[in-house]
Structure formats: structure tokens, C-alpha cells
Enzyme design. Structure first.
Site, short mmCIF file in Angstrom:
data_model
loop_
_atom_site.label_atom_id
_atom_site.label_comp_id
_atom_site.label_asym_id
_atom_site.label_seq_id
_atom_site.Cartn_x
_atom_site.Cartn_y
_atom_site.Cartn_z
N GLY A 93 9.85 -2.48 -6.98
CA GLY A 93 11.03 -2.02 -7.70
C GLY A 93 12.07 -1.33 -6.85
CB ALA A 132 6.48 -5.42 -4.18
N GLY A 133 9.70 -5.63 -3.61
CA GLY A 133 10.72 -5.13 -2.70
C GLY A 133 11.97 -5.97 -2.57
CG ASN A 151 9.51 -8.23 -13.48
OD1 ASN A 151 8.68 -7.59 -14.09
ND2 ASN A 151 10.57 -8.73 -14.09
CB THR A 152 12.45 -4.80 -10.28
OG1 THR A 152 11.15 -4.37 -10.70
CG2 THR A 152 13.45 -3.71 -10.59
CE LYS A 188 0.83 -9.01 -8.14
NZ LYS A 188 2.06 -8.32 -8.55
#
Length: 260
Positions: free
Chosen positions: A161, A187-188, A209-210, A100
Site C-alpha cells: 500500500g 506490494a509497493g 491492489n492499492t 496466496k
């Protein structure tokens, strides 16, 4: 079967998860298992996958025999840094080529630096890497990355995040309409409903992830995300009813009413 196919490999799960921000490796393992993910990202510059024999090795917690590792370039701000990092990953992981790529513009927004991303992608593809690439939700840039030979396009839904969810579904739809490779939101995403919406739009998968690691109960959130991705995919395949503004429609048949 309705499987996710990336670079010729088939996966049952359309949820990809990161391995950072957890309290410890035990929580990481529990959350990954609850998510059902088969592809896990590893930040080569931040996680030990063999660079330091004296430190705990992530690969002992999440063995490559069970998971597809996706080394990423988190924390890289130039094409040169990203290329060097993925060359190191290939060395550490014995020739691993699925990676990635992310090249960041600054350390406040973590927004993609697209000129550097394109530069790095071109070099990495020529060197035989199978590049999944984090990018803006710009359909023109997405097409350029696909034309370079990237195996998956990964537009952000909102800032890394942030947990803000999908801020521009129209741009995502434009990317999805033109893409001939998998498109995965990266993301997001903040909660399960964000994941379901992305999948309902037609995204091939989601990387997060977050949203899991920073939840009050990461393992429970991982389970929720697994279900949301599956439900969103099923809804997309089923095909939602047409929206009918200002028009009601009875859900029961009109014939055979009592007294008619």
C-alpha cells in the site's frame, strides 16, 4: 505463446489484481475487467465468498467460471491463523488448492514475518495446497520457500500500500537469477512505470491492489497497468541495448553522408 504458467495452468495476462478497497462491487468489476487480469485475489477474512449468505457475495460479481480465484491470508499474523484461513477457503470454494500465503509481522509495516511464513508454507504444501507466497526480497528466504515446494515466489517491491515502487531492483534480480518457479512482484507498485520496470527486470508477473483501487480513476489506472505490464514484458523479451556511460553513439549510419 508467451504465457504465464503457475502450477501447470496457463494465463495470457501477467497482471494479477486484488479485490479490496474499491467503493463497491460495481467498481471492482469494472476495474478488474479493464485490467485484463485472469487471476484475482480474495481476502478470505475480509470478503464474503459464502461465509455470510445475508451479505453480497463477491463471487456473484466476479464468477469463478471466468476468473481463477486466489484466496489469500491478508490480516494473518501467525502461521496457525494463515493455515486455518486457507483450510476454510478450500472448504468454501469446494476443494480449491491454489492460494496466496502471507503472514505479516506487524500491522504498521505489513512486512512479512518470514519464520511464520516458512512454517505455514511447509504445512500447506504437505496438505496439497499450491502455495504462492508473499515474502521479503531476500534471495536466501526465497530459495527456502521454493525448496519447500511453493509454486510461485512473490517478493515485495516496497511496503504493502505504500506506492513507493521498486526500492531494491538488485535483490529482485538475484531472486530471478536463481528461481525455477515464477517470480511475481507483490506490494509497493504505485503507478504504471513501476509495473513496467518490474517486468523489464524479468519478473513473471505482478500482483497489485492499492495502486488501482486507490487511484483517482481506478478503471483508467487498471487499463494503464495492463498496458505497462505488457510493454515491460515485451521490452524484457526484446533485450535492451547495453548502457554506455559517457559514450555517445550516432543513431544514423555514418556512411553515405552528403559531401563525404
Amino acid at each position: 505463446m508467451d504465457q504465464l504458467v503457475i502450477a501447470g495452468r496457463h494465463y495470457h495476462s501477467r497482471l494479477l489484481v486484488g479485490t479490496g478497497k474499491y467503493r463497491d462491487f460495481a467498481e471492482t468489476r469494472a476495474a478488474v475487467e479493464a485490467s485484463g487480469a485472469e487471476i484475482i485475489t480474495v481476502a478470505i477474512r475480509r470478503m464474503n465468498v459464502g461465509q455470510d449468505p445475508a451479505q453480497p457475495n463477491l463471487l456473484e460479481t466476479l464468477p469463478p467460471a471466468r476468473y481463477t480465484l486466489l484466496p489469500n491470508t491478508a490480516g494473518c499474523f501467525t502461521a496457525e491463523e494463515a493455515i486455518r484461513t486457507l483450510r476454510l477457503a478450500r472448504e468454501l470454494l469446494e476443494g480449491h488448492t491454489l492460494v496466496k500465503l502471507e503472514v505479516l509481522g506487524d500491522d504498521k509495516t505489513l512486512f512479512p514475518n518470514m519464520p511464520e511464513t516458512l512454517k505455514a508454507a511447509q504445512v500447506l504444501v504437505k496438505e496439497g495446497f499450491e502455495v504462492m507466497v508473499y515474502c521479503t526480497d531476500d534471495p536466501i528466504q526465497a530459495r527456502m520457500l521454493e525448496d519447500l515446494g511453493c509454486v510461485a515466489i512473490m517478493p515485495l517491491a516496497s511496503l504493502i500500500g505504500s506506492g513507493m515502487g521498486i526500492l531494491n531492483p538488485w535483490n529482485l534480480s538475484l531472486i530471478l537469477e536463481q528461481a525455477k518457479v515464477p517470480v511475481l512482484v507483490d506490494a509497493g507498485v504505485g503507478t504504471a512505470s513501476d509495473a513496467a520496470i518490474a517486468m523489464e527486470l524479468g519478473c513473471d508477473g505482478i500482483l497489485m491492489n492499492t495502486a488501482i483501487a486507490q487511484a483517482k480513476n481506478p478503471v483508467l489506472m487498471a487499463s494503464a497497468m495492463k498496458k505497462a505490464v505488457e510493454a515491460g514484458r515485451e521490452a524484457f523479451r526484446a533485450g535492451r541495448m547495453l548502457k554506455k556511460p559517457y559514450q555517445a553513439a550516432a543513431s544514423s549510419p555514418a556512411r553515405g553522408l552528403i559531401g563525404s
